[in-house]
Scaffold this motif. Structure first.
Motif, PDB file in Angstrom:
ATOM      1  N   ASN A  14      49.624  46.440  45.683  1.00 52.08           N
ATOM      2  CA  ASN A  14      48.734  45.308  45.940  1.00 52.08           C
ATOM      3  C   ASN A  14      48.350  44.590  44.640  1.00 52.08           C
ATOM      4  OD1 ASN A  14      47.256  43.664  47.615  1.00 52.08           O
ATOM      5  ND2 ASN A  14      45.552  45.075  47.850  1.00 52.08           N
ATOM      6  N   CYS A  15      49.027  44.921  43.556  1.00 53.13           N
ATOM      7  CA  CYS A  15      48.628  44.459  42.214  1.00 53.13           C
ATOM      8  C   CYS A  15      48.530  42.932  42.108  1.00 53.13           C
ATOM      9  CB  CYS A  15      49.606  44.962  41.166  1.00 53.13           C
ATOM     10  SG  CYS A  15      50.098  46.700  41.350  1.00 53.13           S
ATOM     11  N   CYS A  54      45.471  40.705  42.808  1.00 56.57           N
ATOM     12  CA  CYS A  54      44.358  40.642  41.853  1.00 56.57           C
ATOM     13  C   CYS A  54      44.781  40.284  40.435  1.00 56.57           C
ATOM     14  CB  CYS A  54      43.633  41.983  41.817  1.00 56.57           C
ATOM     15  SG  CYS A  54      42.865  42.432  43.383  1.00 56.57           S
ATOM     16  N   HIS A  55      46.060  40.473  40.102  1.00 55.03           N
ATOM     17  CA  HIS A  55      46.506  40.285  38.716  1.00 55.03           C
ATOM     18  C   HIS A  55      47.723  39.364  38.616  1.00 55.03           C
ATOM     19  CE1 HIS A  55      44.237  43.725  37.007  1.00 55.03           C
ATOM     20  NE2 HIS A  55      44.600  44.433  38.059  1.00 55.03           N
ATOM     21  N   ARG A  78      49.139  44.475  23.160  1.00 58.72           N
ATOM     22  CA  ARG A  78      48.588  45.747  22.684  1.00 58.72           C
ATOM     23  C   ARG A  78      49.477  46.385  21.621  1.00 58.72           C
ATOM     24  NH1 ARG A  78      46.971  44.307  27.216  1.00 58.72           N
ATOM     25  NH2 ARG A  78      44.884  44.749  27.991  1.00 58.72           N
ATOM     26  N   TYR A 111      45.993  55.529  28.686  1.00 61.32           N
ATOM     27  CA  TYR A 111      44.968  54.704  29.330  1.00 61.32           C
ATOM     28  C   TYR A 111      45.548  53.971  30.537  1.00 61.32           C
ATOM     29  CZ  TYR A 111      42.234  50.481  30.199  1.00 61.32           C
ATOM     30  OH  TYR A 111      41.552  49.458  30.808  1.00 61.32           O
ATOM     31  N   LYS A 113      44.389  54.350  34.325  1.00 57.31           N
ATOM     32  CA  LYS A 113      43.790  53.171  34.966  1.00 57.31           C
ATOM     33  C   LYS A 113      44.476  52.878  36.297  1.00 57.31           C
ATOM     34  CE  LYS A 113      40.883  49.922  34.894  1.00 57.31           C
ATOM     35  NZ  LYS A 113      39.464  50.074  34.701  1.00 57.31           N
ATOM     36  N   SER A 169      34.519  49.792  39.197  1.00 53.90           N
ATOM     37  CA  SER A 169      35.725  48.958  39.203  1.00 53.90           C
ATOM     38  C   SER A 169      36.036  48.453  40.605  1.00 53.90           C
ATOM     39  CB  SER A 169      36.908  49.771  38.680  1.00 53.90           C
ATOM     40  OG  SER A 169      38.085  48.992  38.753  1.00 53.90           O
ATOM     41  N   ASN A 170      36.496  47.220  40.681  1.00 53.93           N
ATOM     42  CA  ASN A 170      36.946  46.650  41.955  1.00 53.93           C
ATOM     43  C   ASN A 170      38.398  46.997  42.236  1.00 53.93           C
ATOM     44  OD1 ASN A 170      34.631  45.341  42.902  1.00 53.93           O
ATOM     45  ND2 ASN A 170      34.964  43.632  41.489  1.00 53.93           N
ATOM     46  N   MET A 171      39.022  47.701  41.318  1.00 52.37           N
ATOM     47  CA  MET A 171      40.448  48.032  41.491  1.00 52.37           C
ATOM     48  C   MET A 171      40.594  49.303  42.321  1.00 52.37           C
ATOM     49  SD  MET A 171      43.233  48.340  38.506  1.00 52.37           S
ATOM     50  CE  MET A 171      44.598  49.463  38.635  1.00 52.37           C
ATOM     51  N   ILE A 191      55.775  50.951  37.448  1.00 54.38           N
ATOM     52  CA  ILE A 191      54.783  49.958  37.025  1.00 54.38           C
ATOM     53  C   ILE A 191      54.519  50.088  35.517  1.00 54.38           C
ATOM     54  CG2 ILE A 191      52.412  49.118  37.278  1.00 54.38           C
ATOM     55  CD1 ILE A 191      52.478  50.327  40.163  1.00 54.38           C
TER      56      ILE A 191
HETATM   57  C1  HEC Z   1      41.342  44.485  44.377  1.00 59.06           C
HETATM   58  C2  HEC Z   1      41.783  43.984  43.106  1.00 59.06           C
HETATM   59  C3  HEC Z   1      42.728  44.801  42.265  1.00 59.06           C
HETATM   60  C4  HEC Z   1      43.933  45.357  42.607  1.00 59.06           C
HETATM   61  C5  HEC Z   1      44.586  45.397  43.968  1.00 59.06           C
HETATM   62  C6  HEC Z   1      44.494  45.893  41.394  1.00 59.06           C
HETATM   63  N1  HEC Z   1      43.638  45.695  40.345  1.00 59.06           N
HETATM   64 FE1  HEC Z   1      43.945  46.230  38.416  1.00 59.06          FE
HETATM   65  N2  HEC Z   1      42.078  45.592  37.922  1.00 59.06           N
HETATM   66  C7  HEC Z   1      41.214  44.926  38.779  1.00 59.06           C
HETATM   67  C8  HEC Z   1      40.013  44.596  38.055  1.00 59.06           C
HETATM   68  C9  HEC Z   1      38.801  43.871  38.648  1.00 59.06           C
HETATM   69  C10 HEC Z   1      40.167  45.059  36.744  1.00 59.06           C
HETATM   70  C11 HEC Z   1      39.195  44.911  35.572  1.00 59.06           C
HETATM   71  C12 HEC Z   1      37.978  45.764  35.766  1.00 59.06           C
HETATM   72  C13 HEC Z   1      38.312  47.178  35.537  1.00 59.06           C
HETATM   73  O1  HEC Z   1      38.795  47.485  34.443  1.00 59.06           O
HETATM   74  O2  HEC Z   1      38.161  47.979  36.442  1.00 59.06           O
HETATM   75  C14 HEC Z   1      41.484  45.678  36.693  1.00 59.06           C
HETATM   76  C15 HEC Z   1      42.026  46.261  35.561  1.00 59.06           C
HETATM   77  C16 HEC Z   1      43.345  46.687  35.446  1.00 59.06           C
HETATM   78  C17 HEC Z   1      43.969  47.187  34.246  1.00 59.06           C
HETATM   79  C18 HEC Z   1      43.299  47.335  32.893  1.00 59.06           C
HETATM   80  C19 HEC Z   1      43.471  46.049  32.113  1.00 59.06           C
HETATM   81  C20 HEC Z   1      42.939  46.162  30.699  1.00 59.06           C
HETATM   82  O3  HEC Z   1      43.170  45.203  29.950  1.00 59.06           O
HETATM   83  O4  HEC Z   1      42.303  47.151  30.350  1.00 59.06           O
HETATM   84  C21 HEC Z   1      45.261  47.474  34.540  1.00 59.06           C
HETATM   85  C22 HEC Z   1      46.334  48.008  33.592  1.00 59.06           C
HETATM   86  C23 HEC Z   1      45.449  47.180  35.931  1.00 59.06           C
HETATM   87  N3  HEC Z   1      44.270  46.696  36.457  1.00 59.06           N
HETATM   88  C24 HEC Z   1      46.637  47.337  36.609  1.00 59.06           C
HETATM   89  C25 HEC Z   1      46.775  47.213  37.999  1.00 59.06           C
HETATM   90  C26 HEC Z   1      47.979  47.573  38.713  1.00 59.06           C
HETATM   91  C27 HEC Z   1      49.267  48.033  38.067  1.00 59.06           C
HETATM   92  C28 HEC Z   1      47.710  47.368  40.030  1.00 59.06           C
HETATM   93  C29 HEC Z   1      48.594  47.682  41.218  1.00 59.06           C
HETATM   94  C30 HEC Z   1      48.982  49.070  41.333  1.00 59.06           C
HETATM   95  C31 HEC Z   1      46.351  46.862  40.137  1.00 59.06           C
HETATM   96  N4  HEC Z   1      45.808  46.787  38.877  1.00 59.06           N
HETATM   97  C32 HEC Z   1      45.729  46.531  41.323  1.00 59.06           C
HETATM   98  C33 HEC Z   1      41.440  44.627  40.101  1.00 59.06           C
HETATM   99  C34 HEC Z   1      42.547  45.032  40.831  1.00 59.06           C
END
Ligand code: HEC
Length: 105
Positions: free
Chosen positions: A14-15, A18-19, A42, A58, A62, A73-75, A92
């Motif tokens: 689902n990445c 959000c990203h 980085r 990290y 994460k 975190s919303n992730m 990934i």
């Molecule tokens: C519902 C929204 C959402 C989804 C789905 C999501 N993320 Fe995130 N992600 C975030 C948010 C909000 C942050 C920043 C806040 C935090 O660090 O928790 C973040 C932070 C991160 C970071 C850290 C970035 C940094 O600069 O430190 C990484 C890496 C990342 N996401 C990768 C992923 C990957 C890969 C996926 C899919 C497997 C994913 N995210 C799915 C919302 C989401």
């Protein structure tokens, strides 16, 4: 796990909902920070170089369980909750960190 997927498709992370990640995908959400050039900004020139160990660790943590770093975190906790597999997280990791990945071009 995005709106264009068939209901019977294998889970993804689902990445993109959000990203921003790879520039080929032009439809992405902005709840999370852009991950375009993730490894490059980085300074990861070789993910196997011990100098990159901290960022590799990290990033894995994460993706596996974001709430271990930020309880609010919303992730979603993709790996921890069994939504995505260890093999998918490995893929990934390569996408985000390999200098030859389209993410870091
Ligand atoms: C519902 C929204 C959402 C989804 C789905 C999501 N993320 Fe995130 N992600 C975030 C948010 C909000 C942050 C920043 C806040 C935090 O660090 O928790 C973040 C932070 C991160 C970071 C850290 C970035 C940094 O600069 O430190 C990484 C890496 C990342 N996401 C990768 C992923 C990957 C890969 C996926 C899919 C497997 C994913 N995210 C799915 C919302 C989401």
């Amino acid at each position: 796990m995005t709106w264009t997927d068939q209901a019977n498709a294998v889970n993804g992370g689902n990445c993109y909902n959000c990203h921003q990640i790879s520039p080929e995908e032009i439809s992405y959400g902005t709840i999370g920070p852009s991950l375009y050039n993730y490894g490059k900004v980085r300074g990861v020139t070789d993910p196997y170089d011990p100098k990159s160990a901290a960022i590799v660790q990290y990033t894995w943590g994460k993706i596996w369980n974001p709430k271990a770093y930020n309880a609010c975190s919303n992730m979603p906790r993709g790996g921890h909750n069994g939504v995505i597999t260890e093999a998918q997280v490995r893929d990934i990791m390569a996408l985000l960190l390999d200098p030859k990945s389209p993410v870091n071009k």
